[in-house]
Every structure is written in C-alpha cells, then in structure tokens.
Write a protein that holds these residues in place. Structure first.
Motif, PDB file in Angstrom:
ATOM      1  N   PRO A   1       0.865  -1.051   0.276  1.00 34.40           N
ATOM      2  CA  PRO A   1      -0.312  -0.117   0.114  1.00 34.40           C
ATOM      3  C   PRO A   1       0.823   1.112   0.023  1.00 34.40           C
ATOM      4  N   VAL A   2       0.120   2.451  -0.755  1.00 32.94           N
ATOM      5  CA  VAL A   2       1.593   3.432  -0.873  1.00 32.94           C
ATOM      6  C   VAL A   2       0.626   4.611   0.228  1.00 32.94           C
ATOM      7  N   ASP A   3       1.415   5.173   1.316  1.00 29.48           N
ATOM      8  CA  ASP A   3       0.170   6.531   2.191  1.00 29.48           C
ATOM      9  C   ASP A   3       0.559   7.636   1.502  1.00 29.48           C
ATOM     10  N   VAL A   4      -0.524   8.098   0.559  1.00 26.50           N
ATOM     11  CA  VAL A   4      -0.512   8.979   0.119  1.00 26.50           C
ATOM     12  C   VAL A   4      -0.678  10.599   0.432  1.00 26.50           C
ATOM     13  N   GLU A   5      -1.071  10.602   1.670  1.00 32.09           N
ATOM     14  CA  GLU A   5      -0.630  11.250   3.014  1.00 32.09           C
ATOM     15  C   GLU A   5       0.863  11.799   3.008  1.00 32.09           C
ATOM     16  N   ALA A   6       1.275  10.649   3.399  1.00 29.54           N
ATOM     17  CA  ALA A   6       3.019  10.236   3.323  1.00 29.54           C
ATOM     18  C   ALA A   6       4.138  11.191   2.114  1.00 29.54           C
ATOM     19  N   GLU A   7       3.275  10.279   1.003  1.00 27.26           N
ATOM     20  CA  GLU A   7       3.526  11.286  -0.450  1.00 27.26           C
ATOM     21  C   GLU A   7       3.435  12.170  -0.635  1.00 27.26           C
ATOM     22  N   MET A   8       2.615  12.896  -0.479  1.00 31.77           N
ATOM     23  CA  MET A   8       2.221  14.496  -0.531  1.00 31.77           C
ATOM     24  C   MET A   8       3.204  15.294   0.729  1.00 31.77           C
ATOM     25  N   VAL A   9       3.329  14.893   1.002  1.00 30.82           N
ATOM     26  CA  VAL A   9       3.774  15.498   2.165  1.00 30.82           C
ATOM     27  C   VAL A   9       5.547  15.278   1.886  1.00 30.82           C
ATOM     28  N   SER A  10       6.321  14.075   1.186  1.00 31.80           N
ATOM     29  CA  SER A  10       7.389  14.197   0.072  1.00 31.80           C
ATOM     30  C   SER A  10       7.195  15.340  -0.930  1.00 31.80           C
ATOM     31  N   LEU A  11       6.228  15.221  -1.198  1.00 35.60           N
ATOM     32  CA  LEU A  11       6.435  16.209  -2.865  1.00 35.60           C
ATOM     33  C   LEU A  11       6.274  17.566  -2.477  1.00 35.60           C
ATOM     34  N   ALA A  12       5.848  18.444  -1.044  1.00 32.02           N
ATOM     35  CA  ALA A  12       5.386  19.956  -1.008  1.00 32.02           C
ATOM     36  C   ALA A  12       6.779  19.771  -0.442  1.00 32.02           C
ATOM     37  N   ASP A  13       7.754  18.384   0.030  1.00 33.53           N
ATOM     38  CA  ASP A  13       9.056  19.188   0.621  1.00 33.53           C
ATOM     39  C   ASP A  13      10.275  19.310  -0.652  1.00 33.53           C
ATOM     40  N   GLU A  14       9.862  18.313  -0.861  1.00 29.30           N
ATOM     41  CA  GLU A  14      10.113  18.325  -2.250  1.00 29.30           C
ATOM     42  C   GLU A  14      10.755  19.744  -3.628  1.00 29.30           C
ATOM     43  N   GLN A  15       9.323  20.056  -3.214  1.00 25.99           N
ATOM     44  CA  GLN A  15       8.837  21.348  -4.547  1.00 25.99           C
ATOM     45  C   GLN A  15       9.906  22.488  -3.562  1.00 25.99           C
ATOM     46  N   ILE A  16       9.357  22.190  -2.149  1.00 26.69           N
ATOM     47  CA  ILE A  16       9.882  23.465  -1.285  1.00 26.69           C
ATOM     48  C   ILE A  16      11.858  22.974  -1.406  1.00 26.69           C
ATOM     49  N   ARG A  17      11.807  22.255  -1.714  1.00 28.41           N
ATOM     50  CA  ARG A  17      14.044  22.668  -1.993  1.00 28.41           C
ATOM     51  C   ARG A  17      13.975  23.127  -3.763  1.00 28.41           C
ATOM     52  N   PHE A  18      13.148  22.531  -4.126  1.00 29.26           N
ATOM     53  CA  PHE A  18      13.518  22.642  -5.448  1.00 29.26           C
ATOM     54  C   PHE A  18      13.421  23.726  -5.904  1.00 29.26           C
ATOM     55  N   GLU A  19      12.563  25.104  -4.849  1.00 29.29           N
ATOM     56  CA  GLU A  19      12.308  26.363  -5.298  1.00 29.29           C
ATOM     57  C   GLU A  19      13.516  26.518  -4.949  1.00 29.29           C
ATOM     58  N   ALA A  20      13.993  26.234  -3.606  1.00 29.38           N
ATOM     59  CA  ALA A  20      14.844  27.488  -3.405  1.00 29.38           C
ATOM     60  C   ALA A  20      16.149  26.916  -3.783  1.00 29.38           C
ATOM     61  N   ASN A  21      16.651  25.627  -4.224  1.00 28.12           N
ATOM     62  CA  ASN A  21      17.846  25.459  -5.016  1.00 28.12           C
ATOM     63  C   ASN A  21      17.845  26.300  -6.263  1.00 28.12           C
ATOM     64  N   ALA A  22      16.806  26.676  -6.696  1.00 30.54           N
ATOM     65  CA  ALA A  22      16.295  27.472  -8.440  1.00 30.54           C
ATOM     66  C   ALA A  22      16.197  28.960  -8.024  1.00 30.54           C
ATOM     67  N   LYS A  23      15.962  29.195  -7.089  1.00 30.85           N
ATOM     68  CA  LYS A  23      16.408  30.594  -6.608  1.00 30.85           C
ATOM     69  C   LYS A  23      17.792  30.711  -6.005  1.00 30.85           C
ATOM     70  N   LEU A  24      18.486  30.240  -5.843  1.00 31.40           N
ATOM     71  CA  LEU A  24      19.800  30.681  -4.996  1.00 31.40           C
ATOM     72  C   LEU A  24      20.438  30.126  -6.608  1.00 31.40           C
ATOM     73  N   LEU A  25      20.625  29.211  -7.959  1.00 30.61           N
ATOM     74  CA  LEU A  25      20.518  29.864  -9.137  1.00 30.61           C
ATOM     75  C   LEU A  25      20.816  30.738  -9.260  1.00 30.61           C
TER      76      LEU A  25
END
Length: 98
Positions: free
Chosen positions: A60-84
């Motif tokens: 089984p896939v915990d969709v809520e945990a995956e969505m939290v991971s997705l939000a975390d990854e989005q924040i990291r991506f945006e931070a890296n994009a701004k730094l670049l």
C-alpha cells in the motif's frame, strides 16, 4: 578560456544537479501517487500480472505521506532554483563591472 569558469566561482554545477535530482524525485513521487489512485496499475497499460512482493510498486502507498514528500521536494526545488538564479545574477553583475 572561460571553460569551467562558472563552476569555479559559483555553486552552479551543484545547484543544477540538485534541480535534476529534485525533478527525478518529483516524478517518482507523482508516479507512486498515480499508481496508488489506479490500484497499483498503469493507467494506459492493459491489466497484467500483479506487482511482485518487494518491488517498488508492491504494498500500500500512503498517499498523505507521499504528498508531504512532494511538498518538501517542491520547497527544496524552489530554493535551489532561487539560489541558482541569484548566482547567475551575481555573475552577470560581476561581468558587467557594476
């Protein structure tokens, strides 16, 4: 003459690699969520054999945990994009001599 110049003066190479890794992680998370909503099957594939135990699609896939991971990854991506972006802006300003 300028070969490798950006890599030596900024962290552009590492930031670009981080963006690539972030994109790959986002795709994997989105794939797991999509397969979970389609009962562990591919939306365009014909029904086939069920996933083998121990494979990434098994269990089984915990969709809520995956969505939290997705939000975390989005924040990291945006931070890296701004730094670049800031790194390139600093490089442009230093080349212009302002």
């Amino acid at each position: 003459m300028l070969y490798g110049f950006i890599g030596r003066t900024t962290a552009a190479t590492q930031l670009k690699e981080a963006l690539d890794v972030g994109s790959q992680r986002t795709r994997l998370i989105a794939d797991r969520v999509a397969k979970a909503t389609l009962a562990n099957s591919d939306g365009f594939a014909l029904p086939g054999t069920p996933a083998e135990p121990g494979s990434p699609g098994a269990g089984p896939v915990d969709v809520e945990a995956e969505m939290v991971s997705l939000a975390d990854e989005q924040i990291r991506f945006e931070a890296n994009a701004k730094l670049l972006s800031k790194g390139y802006e600093q490089l442009r300003l230093s080349i212009r001599g302002r």
